[in-house]
Design a protein around this motif. Structure first.
Motif, PDB file in Angstrom:
ATOM      1  N   UNK A 183       0.893  -1.276   0.002  1.00 44.21           N
ATOM      2  CA  UNK A 183      -0.122  -0.115   0.108  1.00 44.21           C
ATOM      3  C   UNK A 183       1.044   1.283  -0.080  1.00 44.21           C
ATOM      4  N   UNK A 184       1.979   1.265   0.702  1.00 39.80           N
ATOM      5  CA  UNK A 184       2.778   2.399   0.964  1.00 39.80           C
ATOM      6  C   UNK A 184       3.455   2.706  -0.484  1.00 39.80           C
ATOM      7  N   UNK A 185       3.839   1.458  -1.384  1.00 41.15           N
ATOM      8  CA  UNK A 185       4.231   1.564  -2.520  1.00 41.15           C
ATOM      9  C   UNK A 185       3.499   2.029  -3.637  1.00 41.15           C
ATOM     10  N   UNK A 186       2.021   1.949  -3.428  1.00 43.75           N
ATOM     11  CA  UNK A 186       1.044   2.390  -4.315  1.00 43.75           C
ATOM     12  C   UNK A 186       1.066   3.903  -4.140  1.00 43.75           C
ATOM     13  N   UNK A 187       1.196   4.489  -2.948  1.00 43.13           N
ATOM     14  CA  UNK A 187       1.184   5.737  -2.411  1.00 43.13           C
ATOM     15  C   UNK A 187       2.386   6.711  -3.094  1.00 43.13           C
ATOM     16  N   UNK A 188       3.620   6.094  -2.430  1.00 43.94           N
ATOM     17  CA  UNK A 188       4.760   6.668  -2.523  1.00 43.94           C
ATOM     18  C   UNK A 188       5.466   6.636  -3.724  1.00 43.94           C
ATOM     19  N   UNK A 189       5.465   5.408  -4.504  1.00 43.54           N
ATOM     20  CA  UNK A 189       6.290   5.204  -5.484  1.00 43.54           C
ATOM     21  C   UNK A 189       5.542   5.374  -6.825  1.00 43.54           C
ATOM     22  N   UNK A 190       4.123   4.481  -6.747  1.00 42.06           N
ATOM     23  CA  UNK A 190       3.436   4.689  -7.964  1.00 42.06           C
ATOM     24  C   UNK A 190       2.690   5.770  -8.100  1.00 42.06           C
ATOM     25  N   UNK A 191       2.460   6.752  -6.957  1.00 42.25           N
ATOM     26  CA  UNK A 191       1.556   7.891  -6.781  1.00 42.25           C
ATOM     27  C   UNK A 191       0.183   7.749  -7.300  1.00 42.25           C
ATOM     28  N   UNK A 192      -0.411   6.539  -7.022  1.00 43.61           N
ATOM     29  CA  UNK A 192      -1.666   6.208  -7.244  1.00 43.61           C
ATOM     30  C   UNK A 192      -2.430   7.260  -6.257  1.00 43.61           C
ATOM     31  N   UNK A 195      -7.924   7.686  -3.607  1.00 39.95           N
ATOM     32  CA  UNK A 195      -9.418   7.468  -3.960  1.00 39.95           C
ATOM     33  C   UNK A 195      -9.288   6.251  -5.136  1.00 39.95           C
ATOM     34  N   UNK A 196      -8.261   6.192  -5.809  1.00 39.01           N
ATOM     35  CA  UNK A 196      -8.108   5.200  -6.816  1.00 39.01           C
ATOM     36  C   UNK A 196      -7.977   4.039  -6.241  1.00 39.01           C
ATOM     37  N   UNK A 197      -6.923   4.018  -5.243  1.00 37.88           N
ATOM     38  CA  UNK A 197      -6.686   2.579  -4.415  1.00 37.88           C
ATOM     39  C   UNK A 197      -7.975   2.106  -3.734  1.00 37.88           C
ATOM     40  N   UNK A 198      -8.944   3.196  -3.341  1.00 40.43           N
ATOM     41  CA  UNK A 198      -9.967   2.318  -2.692  1.00 40.43           C
ATOM     42  C   UNK A 198     -10.983   2.029  -3.474  1.00 40.43           C
ATOM     43  N   UNK A 199     -11.071   2.771  -4.785  1.00 41.82           N
ATOM     44  CA  UNK A 199     -11.811   2.121  -5.963  1.00 41.82           C
ATOM     45  C   UNK A 199     -11.409   0.729  -6.268  1.00 41.82           C
TER      46      UNK A 199
END
Length: 244
Positions: A183-192, A195-199
């Motif tokens: 999850x941290x990688x989605x936010x910090x590295x992928x910059x998702x 709201x998109x992660x929750x979707x």
């Protein structure tokens, strides 16, 4: 326990208490897995805090850390590098002009900031009303659309601040350190966007495929198609249904 054993026991307790006591944040003991820390990394942080409080050593050597942990210097050095890289620790350099010496010390402000953010998110989750839950039946934030992925508005800001809590609630269990890192990688590295992660999590719930690899594939597919928010998801779903 006879008199001799009792005397030895009380003497041992007295000696132990006189050697000093360290104050450890209870939240670190209860939430280290939520922060993506392993047990050995957490124990290393506890030892560093203890060295500072009890022995006034702000920068214990690898040899001293080896003595209390029983692990090799290379393993300890690797864990220290990881803690620094992930923002739990900083090495701060300074100098004492009166004594003419330079020194280094560990700064724990990153650890305390992460603990504070986690505790605040837990407080938000407990304080939220049940109907604000994104994944409860009848939620007004997002609702399923027959034949598509989602319809409706984007998730509320309050819910987006507690990603880890939402994932844990949907999975019905605490997240593993690896899942927290994902999850941290989605936010910090992928910059998702959150709201998109929750979707994407919502889509995995609808599809009955509750695992991180499926969610990651959804996010990757959306990224390739320049899907960045709830409106883009809805438009992408409509194109997908229309075969365009």
């Amino acid at each position: 326990m006879d008199g001799k054993e009792g005397k030895n026991w009380s003497g041992g307790v007295s000696l132990g208490l006189q050697s000093g006591m360290a104050l450890i944040p209870y939240a670190l003991l209860t939430a280290y897995r939520k922060l993506g820390l392993t047990g050995s990394e957490t124990l290393l942080l506890i030892h560093l805090l203890s060295f500072r409080q009890v022995e006034a050593k702000d920068f214990p050597s690898l040899e001293e850390l080896q003595a209390v942990t029983g692990r090799s210097a290379s393993v300890i050095a690797g864990e220290l590098q990881k803690l620094i890289k992930e923002g739990f620790l900083k090495i701060v350099a300074g100098s004492d002009d009166r004594q003419g010496i330079h020194y280094e010390r560990y700064d724990f402000s990153g650890l305390y900031d992460k603990l504070g953010i986690y505790l605040a998110s837990r407080n938000d989750a407990f304080a939220a009303d049940d109907k604000s839950d994104l994944f409860r039946s009848g939620s007004r934030a997002i609702s399923p659309e027959p034949g598509g992925i989602f319809s409706g508005d984007a998730p509320g800001e309050d819910a987006s601040r507690s990603l880890f809590s939402v994932f844990e609630k949907e999975f019905g269990r605490p997240l593993s350190p690896m899942e927290c890192e994902t999850i941290s990688g989605w936010l910090d590295q992928d910059r998702y966007p959150e709201e998109l992660i929750l979707l994407a999590l919502k889509e995995s719930v609808f599809a009955g495929k509750m695992h991180f690899r499926y969610i990651d594939r959804i996010l990757l597919e959306w990224s390739r198609n320049r899907v960045k928010n709830a409106q883009d998801v809805k438009a992408y779903s409509q194109r997908f249904r229309g075969g365009r």
